[in-house]
Design an enzyme around this catalytic site. Structure first.
Site, PDB file in Angstrom:
ATOM      1  N   TYR A  54       0.837  -1.205   0.000  1.00 41.57           N
ATOM      2  CA  TYR A  54       0.000   0.000   0.000  1.00 41.57           C
ATOM      3  C   TYR A  54       0.873   1.256   0.000  1.00 41.57           C
ATOM      4  CZ  TYR A  54      -3.626  -3.335   1.433  1.00 41.57           C
ATOM      5  OH  TYR A  54      -4.485  -4.405   1.504  1.00 41.57           O
ATOM      6  N   LEU A  61     -10.586  -1.264   2.655  1.00 35.41           N
ATOM      7  CA  LEU A  61      -9.964  -2.223   3.569  1.00 35.41           C
ATOM      8  C   LEU A  61     -10.916  -2.557   4.720  1.00 35.41           C
ATOM      9  CD1 LEU A  61      -6.441  -0.505   3.714  1.00 35.41           C
ATOM     10  CD2 LEU A  61      -7.086  -2.555   2.406  1.00 35.41           C
ATOM     11  N   LYS A  85     -17.329   3.020   4.098  1.00 37.62           N
ATOM     12  CA  LYS A  85     -18.068   3.152   5.341  1.00 37.62           C
ATOM     13  C   LYS A  85     -17.899   1.887   6.188  1.00 37.62           C
ATOM     14  CE  LYS A  85     -21.122   2.876   2.124  1.00 37.62           C
ATOM     15  NZ  LYS A  85     -20.434   1.811   1.435  1.00 37.62           N
TER      16      LYS A  85
END
Length: 324
Positions: A59, A75, A98
């Site tokens: 990442y 994620l 969310k």
């Protein structure tokens, strides 16, 4: 129109593969240019629809990619804040899934960093970009159902796989973090109000996460009842009951995959009108709206402040459910 907004995705999970990846690739003004995953097998489906995709095995390498404008973060829930802040510090705009945080207070540093950097950061609350919700909001505000008295919302599915991340308390699992953001958030979206009190909360737990929650709340002038569950037959609807009518949304959240987006408006004379949006791609609309915010500073329909306010309601639900 200018150069497209260049997007990267952190992680190669199912939702990104099936929904947001194709939406980014297919949205006008957007280009999916990078993916962060150490698994070539997981990267392969993304490369299938975006063959020029750069695949980074970490990442951090994605955040160091100078040819990335926006980072989308799908994620596990407990990693959202950390990687959203890392992306902002790397100079990237951020769209984060969310719930942004697992408690409202966790979102405050992210809001502060967004303001400090001047970058766009928002929650991927895709229903805020679907016209059925703009229509419901307009009808309620316009008095089409008289005075709003009660909201009833249900979002359930049955996931028997106890190894799924949604059953992992350490990673922010539970029905409220996963889908309570929809029933609660959509009530706030449609009415522009926050509850003044959680009047009842009854939660069933399994493996330390809430698998079913029944919540009642009082707003200024109306009440609400919400049910979310991960062990109940797939069901979703939102109903707004007024003094002179009713608005019912048949597929309020997963429009298209659950069913056709329909808004039923029943009024005091007994008439019912049905409005339909059979082909609206809300994930694509969400990407287009975010690109407009990045390129033209256009208003975005769902802010981190909105996400925080919804999370504050969920925080209050957990407190209300504690034994007295």
């Amino acid at each position: 129109m200018g150069e497209p907004v260049r997007w990267a995705i952190l992680g190669a999970g199912k939702f990104a593969r099936e929904h947001m990846g194709p939406a980014i690739h297919g949205a006008t003004g957007a280009q999916l240019v990078a993916l962060g995953t150490s698994s070539r097998d997981k990267a392969a489906p993304f490369e299938g629809f975006a063959p020029e995709l750069r695949v980074h095995d970490t990442y951090d390498a994605v955040l160091a990619d100078a040819d990335v404008d926006v980072v989308y973060i799908p994620l596990p829930n407990h990693l959202h804040i950390e990687w959203a802040m890392r992306a902002l510090r790397a100079g990237k705009h951020v769209l984060v899934e969310k719930p942004v945080g697992l408690q409202a207070a966790q979102i405050d540093p992210l809001i502060a960093l967004r303001d400090e950097t001047g970058l766009i950061a928002a929650e991927a609350f895709m229903i805020a970009h679907h016209p059925q919700w703009a229509r419901a909001r307009h009808l309620i505000a316009d008095g089409a159902i008289g005075d709003l008295r009660h909201v009833d919302g249900v979002f359930c599915y049955n996931n028997p796989d106890l190894t799924n991340v949604r059953f992992d308390a350490a990673k922010g699992g539970g029905s409220l973090p996963d889908i309570g953001v929809y029933t609660i958030g959509s009530t706030r979206l449609a009415t522009g109000q926050d509850p003044v009190e959680i009047t009842h909360a009854d939660i069933d737990y399994l493996n330390g996460v809430d698998v079913m929650a029944r919540v009642s709340a009082r707003f200024d002038g109306f009440t609400a009842h919400w049910v979310t569950a991960m062990n109940v037959h797939q069901t979703q609807h939102m109903t707004f009951l007024g003094s002179e009518g009713r608005i019912h949304l048949c597929a309020p959240f997963n429009a298209g995959s659950y069913g056709e987006a329909q808004l039923e408006l029943t009024q005091i004379d007994g008439s019912m009108r049905v409005e339909r949006w059979p082909n609206h791609a809300q994930y694509v609309t969400q990407v287009v709206a975010f690109c407009a915010s990045v390129r033209n500073d256009a208003p975005y329909a769902w802010s981190l402040e909105d996400a925080r306010a919804t999370q504050a309601v969920m925080d209050a639900v957990y407190v209300a459910a504690l034994p007295r």
